[in-house]
Design a protein around this motif. Structure first.
Motif, PDB file in Angstrom:
ATOM      1  N   PHE A 105       6.407   0.075   6.533  1.00 32.44           N
ATOM      2  CA  PHE A 105       6.174   1.242   5.534  1.00 32.44           C
ATOM      3  C   PHE A 105       5.353   0.502   4.410  1.00 32.44           C
ATOM      4  O   PHE A 105       4.380   1.206   3.959  1.00 32.44           O
ATOM      5  N   PHE A 106       5.712  -0.532   3.814  1.00 34.70           N
ATOM      6  CA  PHE A 106       5.111  -1.060   2.841  1.00 34.70           C
ATOM      7  C   PHE A 106       3.554  -1.652   3.301  1.00 34.70           C
ATOM      8  O   PHE A 106       2.827  -1.763   2.058  1.00 34.70           O
ATOM      9  N   GLY A 107       3.429  -1.660   4.172  1.00 25.92           N
ATOM     10  CA  GLY A 107       2.138  -2.037   4.882  1.00 25.92           C
ATOM     11  C   GLY A 107       1.212  -1.213   4.264  1.00 25.92           C
ATOM     12  O   GLY A 107      -0.094  -1.395   4.172  1.00 25.92           O
ATOM     13  N   ALA A 108       1.562   0.236   4.476  1.00 25.28           N
ATOM     14  CA  ALA A 108       0.690   1.339   3.966  1.00 25.28           C
ATOM     15  C   ALA A 108       0.333   1.137   2.524  1.00 25.28           C
ATOM     16  O   ALA A 108      -0.710   1.909   2.053  1.00 25.28           O
ATOM     17  N   TYR A 109       0.847   0.528   1.683  1.00 21.78           N
ATOM     18  CA  TYR A 109       0.771   0.425   0.100  1.00 21.78           C
ATOM     19  C   TYR A 109       0.222  -0.886  -0.301  1.00 21.78           C
ATOM     20  O   TYR A 109      -0.150  -1.491  -1.260  1.00 21.78           O
ATOM     21  N   PHE A 119       6.875  -6.584  -1.496  1.00 18.31           N
ATOM     22  CA  PHE A 119       7.837  -5.392  -1.731  1.00 18.31           C
ATOM     23  C   PHE A 119       9.275  -5.590  -1.296  1.00 18.31           C
ATOM     24  O   PHE A 119      10.139  -5.577  -1.900  1.00 18.31           O
ATOM     25  N   VAL A 120       9.284  -6.415   0.031  1.00 19.61           N
ATOM     26  CA  VAL A 120      10.753  -6.653   0.561  1.00 19.61           C
ATOM     27  C   VAL A 120      11.401  -7.830  -0.193  1.00 19.61           C
ATOM     28  O   VAL A 120      12.445  -7.735  -0.583  1.00 19.61           O
ATOM     29  N   ARG A 121      10.440  -8.695  -0.790  1.00 19.70           N
ATOM     30  CA  ARG A 121      11.065  -9.683  -1.724  1.00 19.70           C
ATOM     31  C   ARG A 121      11.633  -9.327  -2.877  1.00 19.70           C
ATOM     32  O   ARG A 121      12.996  -9.643  -3.236  1.00 19.70           O
ATOM     33  N   LEU A 309      17.332  10.761  -1.504  1.00 19.19           N
ATOM     34  CA  LEU A 309      16.243  11.189  -2.417  1.00 19.19           C
ATOM     35  C   LEU A 309      16.413  10.177  -3.777  1.00 19.19           C
ATOM     36  O   LEU A 309      15.411   9.632  -4.394  1.00 19.19           O
ATOM     37  N   VAL A 310      17.581  10.033  -3.883  1.00 22.59           N
ATOM     38  CA  VAL A 310      17.836   8.955  -5.083  1.00 22.59           C
ATOM     39  C   VAL A 310      17.501   7.532  -4.584  1.00 22.59           C
ATOM     40  O   VAL A 310      17.044   6.799  -5.541  1.00 22.59           O
ATOM     41  N   ALA A 311      18.019   7.492  -3.359  1.00 26.15           N
ATOM     42  CA  ALA A 311      17.502   5.932  -2.860  1.00 26.15           C
ATOM     43  C   ALA A 311      16.009   5.848  -2.866  1.00 26.15           C
ATOM     44  O   ALA A 311      15.471   4.638  -3.203  1.00 26.15           O
ATOM     45  N   PHE A 312      15.177   6.705  -2.572  1.00 25.81           N
ATOM     46  CA  PHE A 312      13.745   7.010  -2.199  1.00 25.81           C
ATOM     47  C   PHE A 312      13.298   6.487  -3.875  1.00 25.81           C
ATOM     48  O   PHE A 312      12.312   5.879  -4.024  1.00 25.81           O
ATOM     49  N   GLU A 313      13.725   7.326  -4.904  1.00 25.10           N
ATOM     50  CA  GLU A 313      13.091   7.044  -6.086  1.00 25.10           C
ATOM     51  C   GLU A 313      13.617   5.641  -6.724  1.00 25.10           C
ATOM     52  O   GLU A 313      12.903   4.899  -7.322  1.00 25.10           O
ATOM     53  N   ALA A 314      14.742   5.272  -6.108  1.00 26.93           N
ATOM     54  CA  ALA A 314      15.128   3.793  -6.451  1.00 26.93           C
ATOM     55  C   ALA A 314      14.188   2.564  -5.859  1.00 26.93           C
ATOM     56  O   ALA A 314      13.582   1.821  -6.439  1.00 26.93           O
ATOM     57  N   LYS A 315      13.813   2.990  -4.719  1.00 23.32           N
ATOM     58  CA  LYS A 315      12.839   2.199  -4.139  1.00 23.32           C
ATOM     59  C   LYS A 315      11.566   2.350  -4.758  1.00 23.32           C
ATOM     60  O   LYS A 315      10.850   1.351  -5.005  1.00 23.32           O
ATOM     61  N   ARG A 316      10.988   3.311  -5.543  1.00 26.27           N
ATOM     62  CA  ARG A 316       9.756   3.527  -6.372  1.00 26.27           C
ATOM     63  C   ARG A 316      10.098   2.610  -7.446  1.00 26.27           C
ATOM     64  O   ARG A 316       9.256   1.790  -7.962  1.00 26.27           O
ATOM     65  N   HIS A 317      11.262   2.598  -8.181  1.00 25.10           N
ATOM     66  CA  HIS A 317      11.570   1.820  -9.440  1.00 25.10           C
ATOM     67  C   HIS A 317      11.545   0.431  -9.044  1.00 25.10           C
ATOM     68  O   HIS A 317      11.036  -0.448  -9.812  1.00 25.10           O
ATOM     69  N   LEU A 318      12.007   0.025  -7.841  1.00 26.96           N
ATOM     70  CA  LEU A 318      12.299  -1.382  -7.728  1.00 26.96           C
ATOM     71  C   LEU A 318      11.070  -2.119  -7.254  1.00 26.96           C
ATOM     72  O   LEU A 318      10.818  -3.462  -7.361  1.00 26.96           O
ATOM     73  N   THR A 319      10.174  -1.341  -6.527  1.00 24.42           N
ATOM     74  CA  THR A 319       8.976  -2.082  -5.833  1.00 24.42           C
ATOM     75  C   THR A 319       7.812  -1.631  -6.443  1.00 24.42           C
ATOM     76  O   THR A 319       6.757  -2.309  -6.505  1.00 24.42           O
ATOM     77  N   GLY A 320       7.659  -0.581  -7.105  1.00 23.35           N
ATOM     78  CA  GLY A 320       6.463  -0.046  -7.626  1.00 23.35           C
ATOM     79  C   GLY A 320       5.566   0.532  -6.835  1.00 23.35           C
ATOM     80  O   GLY A 320       4.104   0.651  -7.041  1.00 23.35           O
ATOM     81  N   GLU A 322       5.014   3.098  -5.652  1.00 21.51           N
ATOM     82  CA  GLU A 322       4.204   4.177  -6.390  1.00 21.51           C
ATOM     83  C   GLU A 322       5.108   4.508  -7.477  1.00 21.51           C
ATOM     84  O   GLU A 322       5.947   4.092  -7.500  1.00 21.51           O
ATOM     85  N   PRO A 323       4.536   5.164  -8.556  1.00 21.88           N
ATOM     86  CA  PRO A 323       5.036   5.433  -9.707  1.00 21.88           C
ATOM     87  C   PRO A 323       6.663   6.473  -9.187  1.00 21.88           C
ATOM     88  O   PRO A 323       6.525   7.279  -8.501  1.00 21.88           O
TER      89      PRO A 323
END
Ligand SMILES: [Zn+2]
Length: 363
Positions: A105-109, A119-121, A309-320, A322-323
């Motif tokens: 997934f993060f490969g796309a970003y 991102f995984v780290r 959706l909360v987890a996905f928003e968490a993923k944005r916050h934790l890895t950046g 996307e905003p």
């Protein structure tokens, strides 16, 4: 740096080359000399440095200096087609296998400046405080564990009951009567023993009850229920600690999630202050809406969506990667309109005492 080509396909059409990396969009580039096609062709054979590519391209009759190739690679990077080949994996085979889809997934970003393993780290180094492991929360815990968040603190006060079984799929029939945070923590340990997890059984009745829990965490996710001001307690505790938070919820016709970055976005207290005149129809309608007592109307598909959706928003916050999409507002998905999302920003209250607290923390 060794540059790797991401998964993509291309075809030359006249003087153009059409490249597809994401099925939803094709990239068309002018390539009358065939240089882009040759560069992609060489990259598809394996990761290379600009110097190696320059030599390889010359063999095909494309004489380009190392810096010209590097310029071309920068262009491909801007289009999201290449990445740092040595950052594709974490370097630990067991971690790479465990996080195979996360890395994909993060490969796309990822790009030349931001390898996918980073991102995984970030996720593995993160500590998330999960408030509530019931409807929504139990899915949230499972999604955060799947993402590989390295530390989880799970807070709840309830025991597993048969009425939870419409939507809390983390629990089993034989768990009825057990402490939810204890059982949820046990689930995490069984799922991925490398995740450090702590269960906290606690009634939250004020922001102060959260003070010790929010200290040092990277994100607060979920929410406290049972009191109309519970969201404001989390809001205040987050502001005092300077920790972003993401919450979610729903009604029989809408599901939603919101997120706040203390000191940077308006907060729930700003939103609470933004009310229509009490005596107006709108004010009356809002007051009445707040009085409706809903007894857990969220079914499994809705509760799991909220948790995801909360987890996905968490993923944005934790890895950046996307905003955060909801930051400083509420993302509302209308079930009557096929889950069309609408962002409803909070209006910043210049006199907000909670935002002042958060700003006071900023260096
Ligand atoms: Zn505020």
């Amino acid at each position: 740096m060794r540059v790797g080509l991401k998964e993509c396909v291309w075809e030359t059409v006249g003087d153009d080359i059409v490249v597809v990396a994401d099925a939803r969009e094709a990239i068309t580039l002018s390539d009358p000399e065939g240089q882009v096609a040759a560069l992609l062709g060489e990259l598809s054979r394996g990761p290379r440095t600009a110097a190696e590519l320059s030599v390889a391209l010359a063999r095909h009759g494309h004489v380009l200096s190392e810096s010209e190739v590097a310029q071309g690679l920068t262009g491909l990077d801007a289009l999201g087609l290449v990445e740092d080949a040595d950052g594709r994996w974490t370097g630990d085979a067991a971690v790479d296998a465990r996080h195979f889809s996360n890395l994909s997934f993060f490969g796309a970003y990822a790009g030349l400046d931001r390898p996918r393993a980073e991102f995984v780290r970030l996720l593995r180094a993160a500590h998330v405080l999960v408030l509530g492991v019931g409807g929504g929360g139990s899915t949230l815990v499972q999604c955060l564990a799947g993402l590989g968040v390295g530390r989880l603190t799970l807070v709840d006060r309830d025991q597993v009951e048969s009425k939870n079984f419409a939507r809390q799929f983390l629990y089993r029939h034989r768990d009825i009567g057990r402490s939810k945070p204890e059982r949820a923590a046990e689930w995490v340990r069984e799922y991925d023993p490398t995740i450090e997890v702590r269960a906290v059984e606690r009634w939250i009745t004020s922001a102060a009850d959260l003070a010790d829990l929010v200290e040092g965490v990277d994100l607060i996710a979920g929410g406290v229920d049972g009191h109309p001001d519970a969201g404001l307690w989390v809001n205040e505790a987050a502001a005092r600690a300077g920790v972003p938070f993401v919450g979610g919820g729903g009604t029989p016709s809408q599901i939603m999630y919101q997120s706040v970055i203390p000191g940077r976005t308006p907060c729930l207290a700003c939103d609470a202050a933004d009310r229509p005149d009490e005596d107006s129809s709108a004010g009356t309608a809002l007051r009445l809406a707040e009085k409706i007592e809903l007894s857990n109307p969220l079914t499994g598909p809705m509760a799991t969506l909220i948790g995801s959706l909360v987890a996905f928003e968490a993923k944005r916050h934790l890895t950046g990667f996307e905003p955060p999409r909801a930051a400083g507002g509420r993302m509302v998905l209308d079930l009557r309109e096929g889950l069309v999302p609408e962002w409803q920003p909070f209006v910043a209250d210049p006199d907000c005492a909670v935002c002042a607290l958060a700003r006071g923390r900023r260096p």
